[in-house]
Design a protein around this motif. Structure first.
Motif, short mmCIF file in Angstrom:
data_model
loop_
_atom_site.label_atom_id
_atom_site.label_comp_id
_atom_site.label_asym_id
_atom_site.label_seq_id
_atom_site.Cartn_x
_atom_site.Cartn_y
_atom_site.Cartn_z
N GLN A 87 17.56 -3.49 16.38
CA GLN A 87 16.65 -4.59 15.67
C GLN A 87 15.06 -4.76 16.47
O GLN A 87 15.29 -4.74 17.64
CB GLN A 87 17.44 -5.86 15.91
N LEU A 104 12.90 -8.22 12.62
CA LEU A 104 14.23 -8.31 12.26
C LEU A 104 14.64 -9.52 13.10
O LEU A 104 15.72 -10.18 12.41
CB LEU A 104 15.01 -7.16 12.31
N ALA A 160 18.12 -11.58 11.74
CA ALA A 160 19.21 -10.34 11.25
C ALA A 160 20.25 -10.48 12.32
O ALA A 160 21.23 -9.82 11.96
CB ALA A 160 18.43 -8.82 11.58
N GLN A 206 15.05 -0.70 9.65
CA GLN A 206 16.48 -1.35 9.39
C GLN A 206 17.26 -1.06 10.65
O GLN A 206 16.93 0.03 11.24
CB GLN A 206 17.12 -0.62 8.08
N ASP A 207 18.12 -1.95 11.01
CA ASP A 207 18.77 -1.73 12.36
C ASP A 207 19.84 -0.91 12.05
O ASP A 207 20.38 -0.33 11.06
CB ASP A 207 19.13 -3.40 12.72
N ALA A 255 14.20 -5.91 6.99
CA ALA A 255 13.42 -7.27 6.68
C ALA A 255 13.88 -8.27 5.35
O ALA A 255 14.21 -9.32 5.57
CB ALA A 255 12.03 -7.22 6.98
N ALA A 269 17.54 -9.53 5.79
CA ALA A 269 17.44 -10.82 6.72
C ALA A 269 16.99 -11.98 6.00
O ALA A 269 17.67 -12.91 5.99
CB ALA A 269 16.68 -10.45 7.76
#
Length: 135
Positions: free
Chosen positions: A34, A38, A43, A73-74, A80, A83
């Protein structure tokens, strides 16, 4: 992370600026992948758990302007736009979409941001992100 629900958005923004001005990379990620963008967009927070701060849009716009990766992306595949979908952040999602955030990205459960928004009851946001309303 603090900025997501901060009662004082100006203080959160000032802190982020100071960190970036001191050399912190705008896309540095924690062990979950993250980034500041994010985390700012929530997120890390479960849906319907917290009220996002009013300053989120302004801070996100600044992060994007200084180079934050809107496609990142995590580890769970949350980007984003995902989230934004989790928390019903329509204005922020539209700004990120204009900045090039991918509307067709999929999280680890194979959901697009539009599908996630629709699933959580944000039908207008889902439509803006390219999803269809259920009849």
């Amino acid at each position: 992370q603090y900025a997501f629900s901060a009662a004082d958005g100006d203080a959160a923004f000032a802190l982020l600026r100071r960190l970036v001005d001191s050399g912190c990379p705008v896309d540095a990620a924690n062990r979950d992948g993250q980034t500041p963008l994010l985390l700012l967009l929530g997120a890390h927070v479960q849906p319907h758990r917290a009220q996002p701060a009013a300053a989120i849009g302004r801070i996100a716009e600044w992060l994007v302007a200084i180079g934050a990766d809107v496609a990142r992306q995590d580890a769970r595949g949350v980007g984003a736009l995902h989230a934004c979908a989790i928390h019903g952040l329509t204005e922020e999602a539209l700004a990120l979409k204009r900045a090039g955030a991918p509307v067709e990205s999929r999280d680890r459960l194979n959901r697009t941001p539009a599908e996630l928004a629709l699933m959580l009851g944000y039908a207008d946001l889902a439509t803006e992100l390219g999803g269809r309303r259920r009849s």
